[in-house]
Design a protein around this motif. Structure first.
Motif, PDB file in Angstrom:
ATOM      1  N   TYR A  51       0.821  -1.215   0.000  1.00 62.35           N
ATOM      2  CA  TYR A  51       0.000   0.000   0.000  1.00 62.35           C
ATOM      3  C   TYR A  51       0.857   1.267   0.000  1.00 62.35           C
ATOM      4  O   TYR A  51       0.660   2.160  -0.823  1.00 62.35           O
ATOM      5  N   ASP A  52       1.828   1.347   0.926  1.00 63.55           N
ATOM      6  CA  ASP A  52       2.632   2.568   1.060  1.00 63.55           C
ATOM      7  C   ASP A  52       3.455   2.853  -0.192  1.00 63.55           C
ATOM      8  O   ASP A  52       3.806   3.997  -0.464  1.00 63.55           O
ATOM      9  N   GLU A  53       3.771   1.817  -0.948  1.00 62.03           N
ATOM     10  CA  GLU A  53       4.603   1.972  -2.136  1.00 62.03           C
ATOM     11  C   GLU A  53       3.865   2.682  -3.273  1.00 62.03           C
ATOM     12  O   GLU A  53       4.477   3.333  -4.124  1.00 62.03           O
ATOM     13  N   LEU A  54       2.526   2.568  -3.287  1.00 64.31           N
ATOM     14  CA  LEU A  54       1.746   3.077  -4.415  1.00 64.31           C
ATOM     15  C   LEU A  54       0.802   4.222  -4.061  1.00 64.31           C
ATOM     16  O   LEU A  54       0.144   4.777  -4.936  1.00 64.31           O
ATOM     17  N   GLU A  55       0.716   4.604  -2.787  1.00 67.72           N
ATOM     18  CA  GLU A  55      -0.294   5.566  -2.379  1.00 67.72           C
ATOM     19  C   GLU A  55      -0.041   6.980  -2.916  1.00 67.72           C
ATOM     20  O   GLU A  55      -0.972   7.784  -3.026  1.00 67.72           O
ATOM     21  N   ASP A  56       1.206   7.315  -3.270  1.00 65.88           N
ATOM     22  CA  ASP A  56       1.498   8.658  -3.796  1.00 65.88           C
ATOM     23  C   ASP A  56       1.066   8.827  -5.250  1.00 65.88           C
ATOM     24  O   ASP A  56       0.917   9.954  -5.730  1.00 65.88           O
ATOM     25  N   PHE A  57       0.873   7.726  -5.957  1.00 70.69           N
ATOM     26  CA  PHE A  57       0.470   7.800  -7.362  1.00 70.69           C
ATOM     27  C   PHE A  57      -1.038   8.024  -7.440  1.00 70.69           C
ATOM     28  O   PHE A  57      -1.828   7.208  -6.965  1.00 70.69           O
ATOM     29  N   ARG A  58      -1.440   9.145  -8.039  1.00 67.75           N
ATOM     30  CA  ARG A  58      -2.846   9.512  -8.123  1.00 67.75           C
ATOM     31  C   ARG A  58      -3.448   9.010  -9.432  1.00 67.75           C
ATOM     32  O   ARG A  58      -2.803   9.018 -10.486  1.00 67.75           O
ATOM     33  N   VAL A  59      -4.714   8.601  -9.373  1.00 69.15           N
ATOM     34  CA  VAL A  59      -5.394   8.012 -10.533  1.00 69.15           C
ATOM     35  C   VAL A  59      -6.657   8.800 -10.862  1.00 69.15           C
ATOM     36  O   VAL A  59      -7.488   9.050  -9.986  1.00 69.15           O
ATOM     37  N   THR A  60      -6.768   9.194 -12.116  1.00 63.84           N
ATOM     38  CA  THR A  60      -7.991   9.796 -12.655  1.00 63.84           C
ATOM     39  C   THR A  60      -8.255   9.146 -14.004  1.00 63.84           C
ATOM     40  O   THR A  60      -7.548   9.409 -14.980  1.00 63.84           O
ATOM     41  N   THR A  61      -9.242   8.277 -14.059  1.00 61.97           N
ATOM     42  CA  THR A  61      -9.529   7.565 -15.307  1.00 61.97           C
ATOM     43  C   THR A  61     -10.898   6.912 -15.224  1.00 61.97           C
ATOM     44  O   THR A  61     -11.465   6.764 -14.140  1.00 61.97           O
ATOM     45  N   HIS A  62     -11.415   6.536 -16.384  1.00 61.66           N
ATOM     46  CA  HIS A  62     -12.715   5.855 -16.451  1.00 61.66           C
ATOM     47  C   HIS A  62     -12.513   4.463 -17.025  1.00 61.66           C
ATOM     48  O   HIS A  62     -11.966   4.306 -18.125  1.00 61.66           O
ATOM     49  N   LEU A  63     -12.936   3.459 -16.291  1.00 61.88           N
ATOM     50  CA  LEU A  63     -12.896   2.079 -16.763  1.00 61.88           C
ATOM     51  C   LEU A  63     -14.268   1.701 -17.301  1.00 61.88           C
ATOM     52  O   LEU A  63     -15.275   1.892 -16.618  1.00 61.88           O
ATOM     53  N   GLN A  64     -14.294   1.191 -18.516  1.00 61.01           N
ATOM     54  CA  GLN A  64     -15.555   0.821 -19.142  1.00 61.01           C
ATOM     55  C   GLN A  64     -15.539  -0.650 -19.506  1.00 61.01           C
ATOM     56  O   GLN A  64     -14.892  -1.062 -20.481  1.00 61.01           O
ATOM     57  N   ASN A  65     -16.213  -1.469 -18.694  1.00 57.89           N
ATOM     58  CA  ASN A  65     -16.363  -2.891 -18.979  1.00 57.89           C
ATOM     59  C   ASN A  65     -15.012  -3.559 -19.246  1.00 57.89           C
ATOM     60  O   ASN A  65     -14.833  -4.286 -20.218  1.00 57.89           O
ATOM     61  N   LYS A  66     -14.051  -3.320 -18.348  1.00 57.13           N
ATOM     62  CA  LYS A  66     -12.697  -3.832 -18.520  1.00 57.13           C
ATOM     63  C   LYS A  66     -12.487  -5.123 -17.730  1.00 57.13           C
ATOM     64  O   LYS A  66     -12.884  -5.209 -16.562  1.00 57.13           O
ATOM     65  N   PRO A  67     -11.845  -6.132 -18.312  1.00 53.53           N
ATOM     66  CA  PRO A  67     -11.411  -7.284 -17.521  1.00 53.53           C
ATOM     67  C   PRO A  67     -10.446  -6.815 -16.441  1.00 53.53           C
ATOM     68  O   PRO A  67      -9.751  -5.805 -16.625  1.00 53.53           O
ATOM     69  N   VAL A  68     -10.380  -7.535 -15.335  1.00 53.07           N
ATOM     70  CA  VAL A  68      -9.588  -7.093 -14.194  1.00 53.07           C
ATOM     71  C   VAL A  68      -8.127  -6.806 -14.558  1.00 53.07           C
ATOM     72  O   VAL A  68      -7.606  -5.733 -14.217  1.00 53.07           O
ATOM     73  N   PRO A  69      -7.420  -7.707 -15.258  1.00 52.33           N
ATOM     74  CA  PRO A  69      -6.015  -7.394 -15.594  1.00 52.33           C
ATOM     75  C   PRO A  69      -5.881  -6.119 -16.426  1.00 52.33           C
ATOM     76  O   PRO A  69      -4.994  -5.301 -16.187  1.00 52.33           O
ATOM     77  N   ASP A  70      -6.772  -5.935 -17.421  1.00 53.66           N
ATOM     78  CA  ASP A  70      -6.720  -4.737 -18.263  1.00 53.66           C
ATOM     79  C   ASP A  70      -7.058  -3.487 -17.449  1.00 53.66           C
ATOM     80  O   ASP A  70      -6.494  -2.405 -17.683  1.00 53.66           O
ATOM     81  N   ALA A  71      -7.971  -3.626 -16.499  1.00 53.81           N
ATOM     82  CA  ALA A  71      -8.337  -2.488 -15.649  1.00 53.81           C
ATOM     83  C   ALA A  71      -7.139  -2.023 -14.831  1.00 53.81           C
ATOM     84  O   ALA A  71      -6.889  -0.820 -14.691  1.00 53.81           O
ATOM     85  N   ILE A  72      -6.370  -2.973 -14.301  1.00 57.04           N
ATOM     86  CA  ILE A  72      -5.206  -2.623 -13.494  1.00 57.04           C
ATOM     87  C   ILE A  72      -4.127  -1.969 -14.345  1.00 57.04           C
ATOM     88  O   ILE A  72      -3.481  -1.001 -13.925  1.00 57.04           O
ATOM     89  N   VAL A  73      -3.929  -2.477 -15.564  1.00 57.19           N
ATOM     90  CA  VAL A  73      -2.951  -1.873 -16.470  1.00 57.19           C
ATOM     91  C   VAL A  73      -3.340  -0.435 -16.781  1.00 57.19           C
ATOM     92  O   VAL A  73      -2.492   0.467 -16.820  1.00 57.19           O
ATOM     93  N   GLN A  74      -4.629  -0.182 -16.998  1.00 58.51           N
ATOM     94  CA  GLN A  74      -5.084   1.180 -17.273  1.00 58.51           C
ATOM     95  C   GLN A  74      -4.878   2.076 -16.062  1.00 58.51           C
ATOM     96  O   GLN A  74      -4.504   3.238 -16.205  1.00 58.51           O
ATOM     97  N   LEU A  75      -5.111   1.551 -14.871  1.00 59.26           N
ATOM     98  CA  LEU A  75      -4.895   2.334 -13.653  1.00 59.26           C
ATOM     99  C   LEU A  75      -3.426   2.722 -13.514  1.00 59.26           C
ATOM    100  O   LEU A  75      -3.099   3.855 -13.151  1.00 59.26           O
ATOM    101  N   ALA A  76      -2.527   1.791 -13.811  1.00 60.79           N
ATOM    102  CA  ALA A  76      -1.090   2.059 -13.691  1.00 60.79           C
ATOM    103  C   ALA A  76      -0.638   3.105 -14.695  1.00 60.79           C
ATOM    104  O   ALA A  76       0.257   3.912 -14.406  1.00 60.79           O
ATOM    105  N   GLY A  77      -1.279   3.108 -15.870  1.00 59.29           N
ATOM    106  CA  GLY A  77      -0.969   4.115 -16.873  1.00 59.29           C
ATOM    107  C   GLY A  77       0.514   4.168 -17.200  1.00 59.29           C
ATOM    108  O   GLY A  77       1.161   3.143 -17.431  1.00 59.29           O
ATOM    109  N   PHE A  78       1.070   5.403 -17.195  1.00 56.64           N
ATOM    110  CA  PHE A  78       2.480   5.595 -17.514  1.00 56.64           C
ATOM    111  C   PHE A  78       3.342   5.712 -16.264  1.00 56.64           C
ATOM    112  O   PHE A  78       4.507   6.087 -16.345  1.00 56.64           O
ATOM    113  N   TYR A  79       2.763   5.409 -15.116  1.00 54.29           N
ATOM    114  CA  TYR A  79       3.556   5.448 -13.895  1.00 54.29           C
ATOM    115  C   TYR A  79       4.615   4.338 -13.925  1.00 54.29           C
ATOM    116  O   TYR A  79       4.440   3.318 -14.604  1.00 54.29           O
ATOM    117  N   PRO A  80       5.713   4.510 -13.175  1.00 49.47           N
ATOM    118  CA  PRO A  80       6.735   3.449 -13.113  1.00 49.47           C
ATOM    119  C   PRO A  80       6.248   2.291 -12.253  1.00 49.47           C
ATOM    120  O   PRO A  80       6.775   2.011 -11.174  1.00 49.47           O
TER     121      PRO A  80
END
Length: 262
Positions: A51-80
């Motif tokens: 949790y502490d490793e990722l809490e500084d990365f902020r997420v603003t996005t809309h997921l539309q009918n995404k499978p769970v793995p694809d949803a997580i990839v979209q959340l990660a975006g271009f973050y390292p």
């Protein structure tokens, strides 16, 4: 009775299947909290992260009918952030650049609107060498791990002037970029923000109607594409190395072509 049991079983199957498709809008929430939400929506995946490793990365996005793995990839975006699927049910999410400092800020345009997918590179203040970088999210927010006490942030976006900001604190604040305008034979050509969209796992950028369409070369455009930086005569993708470049669906082998093409 058998018919009723069959209907109940069918409903249960449909319910489980639908739970694996995520539709939700995240507005400026921590990546850790977004992952917790995804975990609550699925029974078929176990999402492991610190949790502490990722809490500084902020997420603003809309997921539309995404499978769970694809949803997580979209959340990660271009973050390292690395997303690894192991077997059928395990998903591991971790930050690839672990530091105590995270440079954060928000990029806006001349109308005070957020600028998504802008390049933000961190340079060494003494010699301007690239020491890290990232891309702003859909809300114009960027979060980039770094180690030096002071860094020089370089912000670039197609059709806009490159902006520099010397950062001595982790909070860079709001950074406004201005349209790029140049004059040719008395005619002023003003850059307009191109449409940049995520389509699946691809980033599509339209430069039609911008100053790059009229004046820039292919190299000018590439140097402003998110996650791509030019070092000397070589283009690099942040953290990925040298990319393959295709022009009109053909692999580019002669670099003089990119200098003469419009």
């Amino acid at each position: 009775m058998k018919r009723i049991s069959f209907i109940l079983l069918l409903c249960a199957i449909v319910s489980v299947a639908s739970a694996q498709k995520i539709t939700h809008t995240f507005q400026d929430v921590a990546l850790s909290d977004a992952l917790k939400y995804i975990q609550e929506q699925t029974a078929n995946y176990n999402i492991t992260f610190i949790y502490d490793e990722l809490e500084d990365f902020r997420v603003t996005t809309h997921l539309q009918n995404k499978p769970v793995p694809d949803a997580i990839v979209q959340l990660a975006g271009f973050y390292p952030v690395r997303v690894v699927k192991s077997g059928k049910h395990e998903i591991y999410v971790e930050c690839t650049h672990k530091t105590d400092r995270h440079l954060t800020g928000t990029i806006i345009d001349e109308n005070c609107q957020p600028v998504p997918y802008a390049n933000v590179y961190l340079l060494h203040p003494s010699d301007s060498t690239v020491i890290g970088g990232g891309v702003s999210n859909e809300a114009g927010v960027f979060v980039i791990p770094y180690e030096l006490s002071t860094v020089l942030a370089r912000i670039s976006y197609v059709g806009y002037k490159t902006t520099y900001r010397l950062c001595r604190k982790e909070q860079a604040g709001v950074i406004q970029i201005k349209p790029e305008a140049q004059t040719i034979n008395g005619i002023v050509v003003t850059g307009e923000r191109p449409k940049v969209q995520l389509q699946g796992n691809s980033l599509v950028m339209n430069v039609e109607g911008t100053v790059m369409e009229r004046m820039g070369t292919a190299e000018d455009v590439l140097s402003r594409v998110p996650t791509i930086s030019k070092k000397g005569d070589v283009f690099e993708i942040l953290g990925k190395g040298v990319p393959l470049i295709y022009l009109n669906n053909r692999k580019l082998t002669d670099r003089t072509t990119s200098r003469t093409s419009r």
